[in-house]
Design an enzyme around this catalytic site. Structure first.
Site, short mmCIF file in Angstrom:
data_model
loop_
_atom_site.label_atom_id
_atom_site.label_comp_id
_atom_site.label_asym_id
_atom_site.label_seq_id
_atom_site.Cartn_x
_atom_site.Cartn_y
_atom_site.Cartn_z
N GLY A 22 0.82 -1.20 0.00
CA GLY A 22 0.00 0.00 0.00
C GLY A 22 0.85 1.26 0.00
N LYS A 142 -10.61 4.00 15.02
CA LYS A 142 -9.20 3.81 15.40
C LYS A 142 -9.04 3.79 16.92
CE LYS A 142 -7.07 5.51 11.16
NZ LYS A 142 -6.06 6.39 10.55
#
Length: 327
Positions: A22, A142
């Site tokens: 990524g 998160k």
């Protein structure tokens, strides 16, 4: 039997990068091997096929001496097998895959040998963020990962790397475009300070943090003084260095809020991120306490690239060359 301190000081920890193909993961893998750590990447079996779109990227990693472990987040046994071979796990999974880190947490908890887990954050400190609802949801997710790590008793370091310099420089001023664009969009009044850290430096700091006893179970913020800059300052610097003059088109805060409410999901998230960083100023609207860990203070011998030096280097790159990949 070596003590914990001796294990940190002698020998090299084996580092596993998840999400290595990524955007940020490739920087992490390169930084880890460059700093002479035994480096592994977790790769799905289908990505190893010769006709895979990731085959070229994986070949680059193996050419650097990085070892490939086959595994999938959806295959618990493969995660267990991979984690048994390493000491440190660094996740660079992108949104929306970041919630799959709950699977990583369960596997780390089961194997019991991982000395440090760094979950995929690398933006604002999510425990401090107060954002427009679409971005706040991302930050809240998160926080779920942070709390799950803490509850599981897994050794960790949390990273607030703020903004990626190459990404945002390319996004704002398109330095590789030829001819240069005539106008630039300014968010809010353009005066809010943000922190733009070069991706290579974010990765290098992260590898150092992952191997540092001082950062165990701590949050580390990447806020080098040479990278604190407003959007207007960034644009003005580029104009001065290149002789370019942009027409400044201002997108007001009220317009950004309206877009956050009217654009379909997930198209409304980017404008909320821009609002939080470059209008609300959640990267710089708090003072760092003496006890808080800041990367450039932790590692004063590491020569990070200040944003102005990065702009200077960008001028010398041929205009047909892409500054960064957004893979």
């Amino acid at each position: 039997m070596l003590s914990t301190a001796e294990r940190w000081e002698g020998g090299k920890n084996r580092i596993l990068i998840i999400g290595s193909t990524g955007y940020l993961g490739k920087y992490m893998a390169k930084a880890s091997i460059s700093l002479n750590y035994p480096t592994y990447v977790l790769v799905r079996p289908e990505s190893l096929a010769p006709n895979s779109s990731r085959a070229g990227k994986l070949q680059e990693l193996t050419d650097m001496g990085i070892r490939i472990l086959q595994g999938s987040l959806d295959d618990h046994k493969s995660l267990i097998n991979a984690f048994k071979q390493v000491d440190i796990v660094i996740s660079s999974l992108a949104i929306p895959q970041h919630m799959d880190q709950l699977k990583i947490i369960r596997a780390i908890q089961e194997v019991g040998n991982i000395k440090r887990f760094l979950p995929s954050e690398f933006g604002n400190d999510v425990d401090r963020v107060e954002a427009l609802p679409p971005f706040q949801k991302v930050c809240d997710d998160k926080k779920v990962i942070r709390r799950a790590i803490e509850q599981a008793g897994i050794p960790y370091s949390f990273i607030s790397a703020n903004s990626f310099a190459a990404y945002f420089v390319d996004y704002f001023i398109h330095p590789r475009r030829n001819p240069q664009p005539e106008e630039v969009v300014i968010y809010g009044d353009g005066l809010t300070k943000a922190v733009l850290n070069l991706e290579d430096d974010v990765a290098a700091f992260t590898i150092m943090v992952a191997n540092d006893p001082r950062t165990l179970n701590k949050l580390v913020i990447y806020r080098p003084p040479g990278n604190i800059i407003s959007q207007s300052e960034l644009v003005s610097l580029w104009e001065k260095k290149t002789g370019t003059t942009f027409k400044r088109v201002f997108l007001s805060e009220s317009d950004m809020i309206n877009l956050s409410e009217t654009l379909p999901h997930p198209d409304n998230i980017p404008v909320c991120v821009l609002h939080n960083i470059f209008v609300k100023g959640d990267q710089t609207n708090f003072e760092l306490g003496e006890e808080e860990l800041e990367a450039s203070r932790l590692y004063p011998d590491y020569k990070y690239t200040p944003i102005e030096a990065f702009l200077d280097a960008s001028i010398s790159v041929p205009r047909h060359t892409k500054l960064t990949s957004f893979a």
